[in-house]
Scaffold this motif. Structure first.
Motif, PDB file in Angstrom:
ATOM      1  N   GLU A 125       0.839  -1.196   0.000  1.00  0.00           N
ATOM      2  CA  GLU A 125       0.000   0.000   0.000  1.00  0.00           C
ATOM      3  C   GLU A 125       0.877   1.249   0.000  1.00  0.00           C
ATOM      4  O   GLU A 125       1.874   1.321   0.725  1.00  0.00           O
ATOM      5  CB  GLU A 125      -0.893  -0.001   1.239  1.00  0.00           C
ATOM      6  CG  GLU A 125      -1.825   1.205   1.333  1.00  0.00           C
ATOM      7  CD  GLU A 125      -2.684   1.140   2.587  1.00  0.00           C
ATOM      8  OE1 GLU A 125      -3.732   0.462   2.539  1.00  0.00           O
ATOM      9  OE2 GLU A 125      -2.288   1.743   3.610  1.00  0.00           O
ATOM     10  N   THR A 158      -6.273   1.123   2.616  1.00  0.00           N
ATOM     11  CA  THR A 158      -6.916   2.135   3.465  1.00  0.00           C
ATOM     12  C   THR A 158      -6.922   3.513   2.801  1.00  0.00           C
ATOM     13  O   THR A 158      -7.701   4.389   3.189  1.00  0.00           O
ATOM     14  CB  THR A 158      -6.191   2.235   4.817  1.00  0.00           C
ATOM     15  OG1 THR A 158      -4.801   2.532   4.579  1.00  0.00           O
ATOM     16  CG2 THR A 158      -6.297   0.922   5.583  1.00  0.00           C
ATOM     17  N   LYS A 206      -7.889   3.933  -0.139  1.00  0.00           N
ATOM     18  CA  LYS A 206      -8.937   3.808  -1.167  1.00  0.00           C
ATOM     19  C   LYS A 206      -8.374   3.536  -2.559  1.00  0.00           C
ATOM     20  O   LYS A 206      -9.077   3.658  -3.559  1.00  0.00           O
ATOM     21  CB  LYS A 206      -9.813   5.071  -1.237  1.00  0.00           C
ATOM     22  CG  LYS A 206     -10.399   5.507   0.107  1.00  0.00           C
ATOM     23  CD  LYS A 206     -11.255   4.410   0.743  1.00  0.00           C
ATOM     24  CE  LYS A 206     -11.868   4.877   2.064  1.00  0.00           C
ATOM     25  NZ  LYS A 206     -12.613   3.794   2.740  1.00  0.00           N
TER      26      LYS A 206
END
Length: 499
Positions: free
Chosen positions: A45, A118, A120
């Motif tokens: 991420e 997290t 998006k």
């Protein structure tokens, strides 16, 4: 999992079940192996959209991005056929090329859904090959899915231009024992003495003699029955299948590809095509599009003579199968070629081999600057033709992103249908190179010198006068020669003394 994916998986599983019920010829099954890679993936991420893989201290470097998931696994990439008792294996270059470089893609769960972080945004999945020097070799047991890793093999040869669909060949050699740990992950073991392996292996037969074609395009032999043996290309699947079918024909009068009806969705890349228990071809691609019936493509076994001869020259300790060079007379694509063997030595001391740099061969009416200019032109045209191919599947914007060219440039190629349409892309001085590129006719051959003996083998047309230039690792010319080739298929070894 959506309904379409569920239905697709059910169809594939049913096909595998049906194929597994077909009678298995034990001799062929023992000669065919599953090839796999040992990889690790990271779901990360916070990586930028333009992230390029890099490592630090031998470990992936993701900067300040966060690793969310991480997994080790063994993934099947294709099939190979053992062709000597000492463990020489034939397969496809697109099989050996699988996971050869780090792969960056969107992370997906087991149902194929994109994993969102997290922030998006989709997580990026980076897949890394943990043993780039090896491919793992698994052999079939008594049951259909009873397949275990037994050996590790090194790649001796692979075509680097396999994406054009004409030559898709690779050769491996067993070098080490291997096994699976408690998690079914591969472990490289001790080195092996090839002369002590004594593996079952496939013997060659000439497909052009078995399945000759009349001038009207009809095949003379009424017995066109063949069997394809291999491992279904499903990543972690171990299912061995053997499928009966027949030879349909060849791509054209040059016999570039053999078409056959032993078809499964997704294909069996690198699978053996057998006539009785004799190997006639290596399967390459599923070719079901735009045809009234599904079919597959295979490379006739003669196509492997060239790389096998080069392997035997570069690696004198590797045993290759007995090759019937007279078979090439049946194949118009190969009989006009010659394999020229060269050994580069230091002029100051002939006992010292040259172990780096490049040997460039080109026609005697050309110069080295012509070669360098043509290389730039061909790279430009190759990219343009790849864009044309991709436009059949993706939007202009998607192709622009994949290839790294502007939307305006890709848009310009939307209406291209033939290679001739690409002529407008190159300037007037370079037009003389266009026909050589479009027809794939010989213009130059450039080979890296990578072995400790200074050996290089190149494929060029017979009966021509060649210029040879040696470029050192910095690109400087350190030697020039002229050579007249004769009518032999294998020529040399020629010793070239380098300054």
């Amino acid at each position: 999992m959506n309904v379409l994916n569920r239905k697709k998986n059910i169809v594939i599983l049913c096909l595998i079940f049906v194929f597994s019920l077909l009678p298995v010829v034990a001799d062929n099954a023992s000669k065919v192996v599953k090839l796999s890679r040992f990889v690790e993936y990271y779901d990360v991420e916070g990586l930028p959209d333009d992230y390029v893989y890099r490592s630090k201290g031998g470990q992936p470097d993701f900067g300040s991005a966060k690793i969310i998931n991480r997994k080790l696994y063994s993934v099947g990439v294709g099939t190979g056929v053992v062709v000597t008792k000492t463990g020489l294996i034939l397969t496809n270059a697109h099989v050996t090329n699988a996971y050869a470089s780090p792969i960056i893609t969107e992370a997906k769960d087991a149902d194929g859904n994109v994993i969102i972080g997290t922030d998006k945004k989709p997580l990026k999945r980076i897949i890394i090959n943990l043993t780039p020097s090896y491919m793992f070799v698994a052999m079939k047991g008594k049951a259909v899915s009873d397949t275990k890793i037994c050996y590790a093999a090194k790649i001796l040869y692979e075509d680097d231009d396999f994406n054009d669909g004409l030559k898709d060949r690779a050769i491996l050699s067993v070098t080490n024992l291997a096994s699976e740990d408690s998690e079914k992950l591969p472990v490289v073991g001790n080195t092996v003495n090839p002369t002590e392996l004594n593996l079952d292996f496939a013997e060659f037969e000439n497909p052009f003699a078995l399945f000759p074609v009349e001038k009207n395009g009809n095949m003379r032999n009424s017995d066109k029955n063949i069997t394809m043996a291999g491992f279904y290309d499903m990543g972690e699947s171990n299912d061995f299948v053997e499928i009966c079918g027949e030879v349909i024909g060849y791509q054209n009068e040059e016999n570039l590809k053999l078409f056959h009806s032993c078809w499964v969705p997704g294909g069996i890349s690198g699978g053996g095509i057998f006539y009785d228990d004799l190997l006639v071809a290596i399967n390459t691609w599923d070719y079901s599009e735009n045809f009234s019936r599904p079919m597959s493509i295979a490379q006739p076994i003669e196509w492997f003579f060239e790389p096998l001869l080069k392997v035997s020259f570069h690696s004198s300790n590797v045993q290759i199968p007995s090759l019937q060079l007279e078979w090439l007379g049946e194949d118009s694509t190969e009989k006009n070629n010659a394999i020229a063997k060269f050994i580069l030595r230091k002029a100051s001391n002939n006992a010292i081999p040259v172990t780096d740099g490049k040997l460039v061969a080109f026609l005697s009416d050309m110069s080295i600057s012509d070669v360098q200019n043509y290389k730039k032109v061909s790279e430009q045209l190759d990219t343009a033709w790849e864009i044309v191919r991709l436009l059949g599947f993706y939007s202009v914007e998607e192709v622009s992103e994949k290839i790294g060219k502007s939307v305006k440039y890709v848009e310009r190629l939307k209406n291209v249908t033939t290679t001739e349409d690409l002529r407008v892309l190159i300037n007037e001085p370079s037009q003389k190179f266009f026909k050589a590129w479009a027809d794939k006719t010989f213009l130059y051959s450039m080979k890296e010198i990578w072995n400790k003996d200074g050996k290089v083998a190149i494929t060029v047309p017979k009966n021509i006068k060649l210029n040879l230039v040696y470029l050192d690792s910095s690109g400087y010319t350190k030697g020039k020669w002229t050579l007249d080739l004769n009518d032999d298929y294998v020529q040399g070894e020629y010793v070239l003394n380098v300054k």
